[in-house]
Design a protein around this motif. Structure first.
Motif, mmCIF file in Angstrom:
data_model
loop_
_atom_site.group_PDB
_atom_site.id
_atom_site.type_symbol
_atom_site.label_atom_id
_atom_site.label_comp_id
_atom_site.label_asym_id
_atom_site.label_seq_id
_atom_site.Cartn_x
_atom_site.Cartn_y
_atom_site.Cartn_z
ATOM 1 N N LEU A 80 66.734 -26.511 36.983
ATOM 2 C CA LEU A 80 67.022 -25.779 38.212
ATOM 3 C C LEU A 80 67.103 -24.288 37.919
ATOM 4 C CD1 LEU A 80 69.856 -28.145 39.483
ATOM 5 C CD2 LEU A 80 67.457 -28.142 40.192
ATOM 6 N N ASP A 81 67.075 -23.462 38.981
ATOM 7 C CA ASP A 81 67.195 -22.013 38.800
ATOM 8 C C ASP A 81 68.620 -21.590 38.466
ATOM 9 O OD1 ASP A 81 64.507 -21.605 39.236
ATOM 10 O OD2 ASP A 81 64.760 -21.259 41.374
ATOM 11 N N GLY A 82 69.576 -22.429 38.814
ATOM 12 C CA GLY A 82 70.981 -22.127 38.539
ATOM 13 C C GLY A 82 71.778 -23.405 38.395
ATOM 14 N N ILE A 83 72.892 -23.319 37.665
ATOM 15 C CA ILE A 83 73.764 -24.461 37.407
ATOM 16 C C ILE A 83 75.208 -23.976 37.509
ATOM 17 C CG2 ILE A 83 74.595 -26.079 35.640
ATOM 18 C CD1 ILE A 83 71.841 -26.102 34.426
ATOM 19 N N THR A 84 76.073 -24.808 38.050
ATOM 20 C CA THR A 84 77.507 -24.530 37.989
ATOM 21 C C THR A 84 78.106 -25.536 37.019
ATOM 22 O OG1 THR A 84 77.554 -23.684 40.243
ATOM 23 C CG2 THR A 84 79.656 -24.383 39.295
ATOM 24 N N TYR A 85 78.839 -25.017 36.044
ATOM 25 C CA TYR A 85 79.464 -25.854 35.019
ATOM 26 C C TYR A 85 80.878 -25.344 34.780
ATOM 27 C CZ TYR A 85 80.460 -27.927 30.475
ATOM 28 O OH TYR A 85 81.056 -28.612 29.441
ATOM 29 N N ARG A 86 81.843 -26.217 34.945
ATOM 30 C CA ARG A 86 83.260 -25.868 34.770
ATOM 31 C C ARG A 86 83.619 -24.603 35.554
ATOM 32 N NH1 ARG A 86 84.445 -27.304 28.386
ATOM 33 N NH2 ARG A 86 83.927 -29.496 28.579
ATOM 34 N N HIS A 87 83.236 -24.595 36.816
ATOM 35 C CA HIS A 87 83.540 -23.527 37.775
ATOM 36 C C HIS A 87 82.864 -22.192 37.448
ATOM 37 C CE1 HIS A 87 86.430 -26.356 39.318
ATOM 38 N NE2 HIS A 87 87.005 -26.420 38.129
ATOM 39 N N MET A 88 81.879 -22.193 36.559
ATOM 40 C CA MET A 88 81.149 -20.967 36.197
ATOM 41 C C MET A 88 79.700 -21.139 36.630
ATOM 42 S SD MET A 88 81.004 -17.995 34.423
ATOM 43 C CE MET A 88 82.489 -18.123 33.469
ATOM 44 N N HIS A 89 79.147 -20.099 37.273
ATOM 45 C CA HIS A 89 77.742 -20.156 37.670
ATOM 46 C C HIS A 89 76.873 -19.603 36.546
ATOM 47 C CE1 HIS A 89 74.248 -20.393 40.202
ATOM 48 N NE2 HIS A 89 73.921 -19.167 39.781
ATOM 49 N N TYR A 90 75.791 -20.306 36.262
ATOM 50 C CA TYR A 90 74.825 -19.917 35.238
ATOM 51 C C TYR A 90 73.457 -19.773 35.895
ATOM 52 C CZ TYR A 90 78.279 -21.290 31.751
ATOM 53 O OH TYR A 90 79.406 -21.382 30.984
ATOM 54 N N ASP A 91 72.814 -18.631 35.680
ATOM 55 C CA ASP A 91 71.465 -18.386 36.182
ATOM 56 C C ASP A 91 70.462 -18.624 35.064
ATOM 57 O OD1 ASP A 91 71.882 -17.544 38.885
ATOM 58 O OD2 ASP A 91 72.681 -15.652 38.094
ATOM 59 N N MET A 92 69.309 -19.184 35.431
ATOM 60 C CA MET A 92 68.271 -19.399 34.425
ATOM 61 C C MET A 92 67.754 -18.055 33.942
ATOM 62 S SD MET A 92 64.675 -21.447 34.445
ATOM 63 C CE MET A 92 65.443 -23.031 34.670
ATOM 64 N N GLN A 93 67.750 -17.895 32.623
ATOM 65 C CA GLN A 93 67.211 -16.681 32.032
ATOM 66 C C GLN A 93 65.777 -16.892 31.566
ATOM 67 O OE1 GLN A 93 68.824 -15.233 28.234
ATOM 68 N NE2 GLN A 93 69.044 -13.256 29.258
ATOM 69 N N ARG A 94 65.517 -18.069 31.012
ATOM 70 C CA ARG A 94 64.154 -18.384 30.572
ATOM 71 C C ARG A 94 64.024 -19.879 30.385
ATOM 72 N NH1 ARG A 94 63.290 -15.488 24.999
ATOM 73 N NH2 ARG A 94 61.311 -16.519 25.138
ATOM 74 N N ARG A 95 62.784 -20.323 30.438
ATOM 75 C CA ARG A 95 62.480 -21.722 30.138
ATOM 76 C C ARG A 95 61.073 -21.770 29.583
ATOM 77 N NH1 ARG A 95 62.319 -24.271 36.054
ATOM 78 N NH2 ARG A 95 60.726 -22.955 36.931
ATOM 79 N N GLY A 96 60.778 -22.850 28.900
ATOM 80 C CA GLY A 96 59.449 -22.966 28.336
ATOM 81 C C GLY A 96 59.324 -24.180 27.438
ATOM 82 N N ASP A 97 58.269 -24.179 26.661
ATOM 83 C CA ASP A 97 57.993 -25.245 25.703
ATOM 84 C C ASP A 97 58.078 -24.635 24.311
ATOM 85 O OD1 ASP A 97 57.254 -27.224 27.669
ATOM 86 O OD2 ASP A 97 55.425 -26.061 27.955
ATOM 87 N N ALA A 98 58.797 -25.289 23.425
ATOM 88 C CA ALA A 98 58.932 -24.789 22.057
ATOM 89 C C ALA A 98 58.493 -25.864 21.072
ATOM 90 C CB ALA A 98 60.375 -24.381 21.780
ATOM 91 N N ARG A 99 57.909 -25.405 20.005
ATOM 92 C CA ARG A 99 57.522 -26.262 18.882
ATOM 93 C C ARG A 99 58.646 -26.130 17.858
ATOM 94 N NH1 ARG A 99 52.628 -24.822 18.663
ATOM 95 N NH2 ARG A 99 51.727 -26.783 19.286
ATOM 96 N N ILE A 100 59.179 -27.270 17.392
ATOM 97 C CA ILE A 100 60.325 -27.252 16.476
ATOM 98 C C ILE A 100 59.940 -27.872 15.143
ATOM 99 C CG2 ILE A 100 62.668 -28.102 16.091
ATOM 100 C CD1 ILE A 100 63.085 -28.071 19.055
#
Length: 166
Positions: A80-100
């Motif tokens: 999602l573009d944003g998540i609320t976790y333990r009463h704190m809002h988090y905005d997506m900063q980046r996403r992608g595919d990574a090779r590990i």
């Protein structure tokens, strides 16, 4: 052997010692993440009683983030573009595919994951990794490099790593 190379965040490797205040941690595993021209590392630190994770990534400068596993955030479906976790809002900063790649098994084929990085209003982060078998979530706290000291060490014997799993 010549003199030991001075360690910095970006040159840490398995066997090195990381000190934070009065705690000493041995790096027992390193995962290397690669996405296009971006590379970052997640080191598993062990003090003999506890393990913790240290992510090292260059954002505008090299940054250290202590990661703690999160078990109480339901993750399913798409990122999602944003998540609320333990009463704190988090905005997506980046996403992608990574090779590990694992530092313990460098000849093993790289694994592909999808990831998303969310940043909270207090500067903390939520890292969500979508592995083929499960999703892993970590709560991150940026730690000042000035609180850390690094010392070169020797890589642990292979049999010491046999009990560790990703």
């Amino acid at each position: 052997d010549g003199p030991a190379e001075e360690r910095r965040l970006e040159t840490l490797r398995i066997g090195d010692i990381v000190m934070e205040e009065e705690e000493d941690w041995l790096i027992v595993e390193t995962l290397t993440y690669q996405e296009e021209n971006d590379t970052w590392w997640v080191h598993t630190l062990d003090d003999g009683k506890f393990t913790r994770l240290l992510e090292v990534r260059k954002i505008s400068q090299w940054t250290a983030t202590l990661l703690k596993p999160v078990e109480d955030l339901p993750v399913f479906g798409d990122f999602l573009d944003g998540i609320t976790y333990r009463h704190m809002h988090y905005d997506m900063q980046r996403r992608g595919d990574a090779r590990i790649r694992s530092g313990r098994s460098p000849k093993e084929p790289a694994r592909m994951i999808q990831y998303a990085l969310y940043v909270g209003t207090d500067g903390s982060s939520l890292n969500i990794e979508d592995w083929p078998s499960n999703k892993r979530v970590f709560l991150g706290e940026v730690i000042s490099e000035h609180r850390l000291s690094f010392f070169p060490g020797k890589a642990p014997e292979p049999n010491l790593l046999s009990d560790l799993s990703l």
